[in-house]
Scaffold this motif. Structure first.
Motif, PDB file in Angstrom:
ATOM      1  N   GLN A 164       0.800  -1.220   0.000  1.00 50.31           N
ATOM      2  CA  GLN A 164       0.000   0.000   0.000  1.00 50.31           C
ATOM      3  C   GLN A 164       0.837   1.276   0.000  1.00 50.31           C
ATOM      4  O   GLN A 164       0.465   2.270  -0.621  1.00 50.31           O
ATOM      5  N   ASN A 165       1.981   1.281   0.669  1.00 44.83           N
ATOM      6  CA  ASN A 165       2.810   2.500   0.677  1.00 44.83           C
ATOM      7  C   ASN A 165       3.933   2.448  -0.355  1.00 44.83           C
ATOM      8  O   ASN A 165       4.815   3.309  -0.357  1.00 44.83           O
ATOM      9  N   ARG A 166       3.894   1.424  -1.235  1.00 44.80           N
ATOM     10  CA  ARG A 166       4.839   1.253  -2.338  1.00 44.80           C
ATOM     11  C   ARG A 166       6.295   1.155  -1.861  1.00 44.80           C
ATOM     12  O   ARG A 166       7.230   1.463  -2.606  1.00 44.80           O
ATOM     13  N   SER A 167       6.484   0.704  -0.642  1.00 36.98           N
ATOM     14  CA  SER A 167       7.853   0.508  -0.156  1.00 36.98           C
ATOM     15  C   SER A 167       8.419  -0.831  -0.612  1.00 36.98           C
ATOM     16  O   SER A 167       9.633  -1.020  -0.664  1.00 36.98           O
ATOM     17  N   LEU A 168       7.539  -1.772  -0.963  1.00 33.80           N
ATOM     18  CA  LEU A 168       7.952  -3.093  -1.411  1.00 33.80           C
ATOM     19  C   LEU A 168       7.212  -3.450  -2.702  1.00 33.80           C
ATOM     20  O   LEU A 168       6.065  -3.034  -2.907  1.00 33.80           O
ATOM     21  N   GLY A 169       7.901  -4.223  -3.532  1.00 31.99           N
ATOM     22  CA  GLY A 169       7.278  -4.680  -4.782  1.00 31.99           C
ATOM     23  C   GLY A 169       7.511  -6.167  -4.974  1.00 31.99           C
ATOM     24  O   GLY A 169       8.506  -6.724  -4.485  1.00 31.99           O
ATOM     25  N   LEU A 170       6.606  -6.810  -5.689  1.00 33.66           N
ATOM     26  CA  LEU A 170       6.715  -8.233  -5.999  1.00 33.66           C
ATOM     27  C   LEU A 170       6.658  -8.431  -7.505  1.00 33.66           C
ATOM     28  O   LEU A 170       5.916  -7.742  -8.199  1.00 33.66           O
ATOM     29  N   VAL A 171       7.427  -9.409  -7.985  1.00 25.21           N
ATOM     30  CA  VAL A 171       7.378  -9.725  -9.401  1.00 25.21           C
ATOM     31  C   VAL A 171       7.770 -11.181  -9.599  1.00 25.21           C
ATOM     32  O   VAL A 171       8.543 -11.745  -8.802  1.00 25.21           O
ATOM     33  N   GLU A 172       7.213 -11.789 -10.640  1.00 24.86           N
ATOM     34  CA  GLU A 172       7.637 -13.130 -11.043  1.00 24.86           C
ATOM     35  C   GLU A 172       8.662 -13.008 -12.148  1.00 24.86           C
ATOM     36  O   GLU A 172       8.481 -12.262 -13.109  1.00 24.86           O
ATOM     37  N   LYS A 173       9.776 -13.737 -11.998  1.00 22.28           N
ATOM     38  CA  LYS A 173      10.784 -13.800 -13.051  1.00 22.28           C
ATOM     39  C   LYS A 173      11.214 -15.250 -13.218  1.00 22.28           C
ATOM     40  O   LYS A 173      11.653 -15.881 -12.258  1.00 22.28           O
TER      41      LYS A 173
END
Length: 794
Positions: A96-105
């Motif tokens: 919610q505060n955009r301090s962390l991000g997730l992605v699949e690679k």
């Protein structure tokens, strides 16, 4: 010697110049398109928004290569290798505060700390992990196989959340009662043998001992509920952000359908080989049902489509079939629907589902009551033709999303044109943000969720540009200004836009522009070859005329500077039906664009019409062919000829037409039902009987053959073959998996039985729906040109 060299150079220069201004020929324009130069494609920004990568082939090599350009220096350079693409912007999912991000690679999940740009690998398995999200509590959930798993980022503990099991739940096996013979044998064994008595006694004691030692399972161990998929396919597994609800679909494949077979005659083996094909319109569809697993209550229950308002409403066309209508009214059943979603808001308190009826007449935006599976209405769009238009679809959720935890956005054709709306999911209040006789074609919400960016044809139906508008409404603000087609990709930081810009006689080129009103777009690439530039490609007249129903129809006209004495004309009919070809940009029909120039060079006036059914002009134009393809879309061609006669001096006795796919279908209908208007026609890869085309496209427009045979009979050329008067060329690829070769073979048999002799069929053994080989393109268009030269210049 010097004089000789000068003379030689002069002659060489004259020869080169003569080559450059040589007249167009079919052989020239139907070569491998690389002769024209290759436009850049596949634009993608790096995460820091400083670099844009794209594919390009300015050196006319065998394959395109990777190039890049920076915002500080807009000169394209060849990228060193594919490793450069590690910097590309990925589709991160943020907390919610955009301090962390997730992605699949590559099938694993990575965690990004946005402030430090440090990336941590969360999974490293042979199986694929996908669809990562953050829960409200800060934990991470991802999918592996059919199931969901949760990672506690503080403890690093991974917990399985679902337990989907293939197959059916095994019931308690019922023991078969022993026969009298079995009972006798068992008693005999016990009587005769002491060992049997001993083992029977030990078995009973052992059972008592096990129960005494272990008792019931410990109360602090809770096994996961088994969610059986039986013989169905599991898909669309989604967890709510609060972690409570898991929604999923179970799909039963369609039964008793017939897949078509396409024979392939030119094969490496020397034997005829079969290509598996699609089903035909009207075949059975897959049946899907949505379910909710409430983890808090450890219970499973189904979505309740019966709670959708208007779920029993029947389409108006059934009035033409009173008996069928009567039967359906008595049955009073819910109409089958397709459900897409839910889309959850950030805090997991509300989920939105898009529902579309399988009869294509309704699209609902619904709020899901997750504790019961029931729905409440946010918006309903009803269309007695079929639901469609930009950002709206019966096959996916369309341009829909959350603005904040209480408001969603979506598109609707309620006003007759596809526009942008915002709705409050709590109060049901709706607000239309854009309006007018133009279409919003794509939408993107800004990162701060205060602005919508959108592409629209606000200025003119044939000009697209990039706009922005506040989420609270107001006047749209135009950002790009170039007259033509502008395909936009916004940089991740939203400070720049990449523009694939094209004009009527200029293929697409890459431009970069600051995302600011009034900013200048800087051209990055120059792709067209010297040979392509050496010919003065026409800028067609972009005109409009009133058809016989009073509607505006737009067209491109290619004028001839030296018309033939007969003043002949040719109508080009674009394919796909719902497609726009009359615009200020470069056409995807670039071969036909060049062929139309060739025809104009040879004394023909050519018109290219966005007939009824084409995209870009709103709902009424889009659906004007409902239940009658070959109706208004055909008369628009005849009305276009009348326009040419009145405004361009064309001789109405010397008019031909051509087109492929849907354009081939219209050509056939024109040669049959407008035989007094068209002398000659070339029908390429044509649909001849809509009952033999696919379901997704055809059922929208004509319903289904078994429930609306009237629509199919008046829309299919094969029923009008007896009316052929003029000169007809048909061309078709024999391995066409879209419009099957069978279509043209069936029409051929009709001609034979009718005794028609003013037609010919050119078959292309190695070609699919879209031709690939230059030799096939060349042969096809040489035949078309020869047909016109022979029949329109008499």
């Amino acid at each position: 010697m010097k004089k000789y060299l000068f003379f030689l150079l002069l002659c060489t220069g004259e020869y080169t110049f003569a080559q450059q201004i040589a007249p167009l020929t079919v052989e020239k324009i139907m070569r491998d398109p690389k002769w024209m130069g290759t436009s850049p494609t596949n634009f993608r920004w790096t995460a820091d928004s400083k670099t844009l990568y794209f594919n390009w082939n300015p050196e006319n090599k065998a394959k395109e290569e990777l190039y890049k350009v920076t915002t500080s220096s807009p000169k394209p350079i060849k990228a060193a290798d594919k490793e450069d693409e590690k910097l590309l912007s990925l589709n991160y999912v943020y907390n919610q505060n955009r301090s962390l991000g997730l992605v699949e690679k590559s099938g694993d999940i990575y965690l990004l700390q946005t402030k430090s740009n440090k990336e941590t690998r969360l999974t490293n398995t042979l199986e694929r992990e996908s669809n990562p999200i953050f829960l409200v509590n800060g934990n991470v959930v991802y999918q592996q196989g059919d199931n969901l798993f949760e990672i506690d980022l503080k403890s690093a503990e991974t917990t399985q959340l679902t337990n989907f099991v293939k197959g059916k739940k095994a019931g308690k096996a019922k023991s078969q009662p022993a026969t009298e013979q079995d009972q006798w044998l068992k008693a005999e064994q016990t009587t005769l043998f002491d060992i049997i008595k001993k083992r029977n006694s030990e078995t009973k004691g052992s059972n008592r001992s096990v129960r005494g030692r272990f008792g019931t399972p410990p109360t602090d161990t809770k096994s996961l509920k088994e969610l059986y998929t039986e013989d169905q396919f599991l898909n669309e597994v989604v967890i709510s952000p609060d972690g409570r609800y898991v929604t999923y679909k179970l799909t039963t494949p369609a039964q008793n359908n017939h897949n078509t077979i396409i024979p392939n005659y030119v094969t490496a083996s020397g034997y005829t080989e079969d290509i598996p094909g699609r089903t035909k319109v009207g075949e059975n569809e897959n049946v899907s049902h949505g379910f909710i697993y409430d983890r808090e209550r450890d219970s499973v229950y189904a979505f309740q489509p019966s709670t959708i308002p208007g779920i029993k409403d029947l389409p108006d066309y059934l009035k033409d079939y009173p008996k069928a209508l009567d039967t359906l009214k008595k049955k009073n059943a819910d109409r089958p629907v397709n459900l897409f979603g839910p889309l959850w808001n950030e805090n997991g308190t509300s989920g939105i589902v898009i529902a579309t009826s399988q009869d294509n007449k309704d699209r609902w935006v619904l709020k899901l009551e997750a504790s019961t599976g029931k729905f409440s209405l946010i918006d309903r769009q009803r269309d007695e033709a079929w639901i469609g238009g930009p950002g709206i679809s019966g096959f996916y959720q369309g341009n829909t999303g959350w603005v904040d935890n209480n408001h969603i956005y979506y598109q609707s054709e309620a006003t007759g044109y596809s526009h942008l709306y915002v709705a409050n999911v709590s109060t049901g209040e709706k607000k239309q943000l854009t309006s007018g006789k133009w279409e919003v074609q794509s939408v993107q919400l800004s990162k701060d969720k205060k602005t919508f960016y959108f592409k629209a044809n606000k200025e003119h139906p044939g000009i697209t540009n990039f706009f922005k508008i506040s989420v609270s409404g107001g006047q749209p603000i135009q950002i790009t200004m170039m007259k033509g087609l502008n395909e936009i990709i916004l940089s991740p930081d939203e400070k720049y836009v990449s523009i694939n810009y094209s004009y009527m006689n200029k293929p697409g080129e890459l431009y970069i522009q600051p995302n600011q009103v009034g900013a200048k777009a800087t051209k990055v690439t120059e792709s067209t070859s010297a040979e392509f530039k050496s010919y003065p490609w026409r800028e067609p007249d972009l005109v409009s005329f009133k058809n016989r129903y009073g509607a505006d129809v737009y067209a491109r006209v290619y004028k001839s500077e030296k018309p033939h004495p007969n003043h002949p004309a040719v109508v080009f009919v674009h394919g796909a039906g719902y497609l726009q070809n009359v615009h200020f940009g470069w056409s995807t029909y670039f071969r036909e664009f060049m062929f139309n120039n060739l025809l104009a060079d040879n004394g023909y006036t050519v018109i290219d019409i966005d007939y009824t059914g084409s995209s870009g002009y709103g709902r009424d134009h889009r659906t004007g062919i409902y239940r009658h393809m070959g109706g208004k879309d055909l008369t628009d061609q005849a009305d276009g000829v009348k326009f040419l006669v009145e405004k361009y001096g064309v001789n109405p006795k010397h008019v031909g037409l051509y087109g492929g796919s849907y354009g081939g279908f219209i050509t056939l209908m024109a040669m049959f039902n407008e035989a007094d208007v068209f002398t000659s026609g070339a029908a390429l890869r044509s649909v001849t009987d809509w009952a033999h085309y696919n379901h997704g496209y055809t059922s929208n427009i004509l319903n289904e053959p078994f429930n609306d045979p009237i629509a199919y009979k008046r829309s299919s050329p094969i029923y009008f073959a007896d009316k052929l008067k003029g000169n007809l060329l048909m061309a078709h690829g024999m391995v066409d998996v879209n419009v099957h070769f069978q279509d043209i073979v069936r029409l051929t048999q009709r001609f034979i039985e009718l005794g028609k002799d003013n037609w010919e069929l050119a078959a292309y053994p190695v070609e699919d729906h879209g031709f690939v080989e230059p030799s096939s393109w060349t042969d096809e268009y040489k035949r078309i040109f020869k047909l016109y030269e022979r029949t329109l210049k008499k």
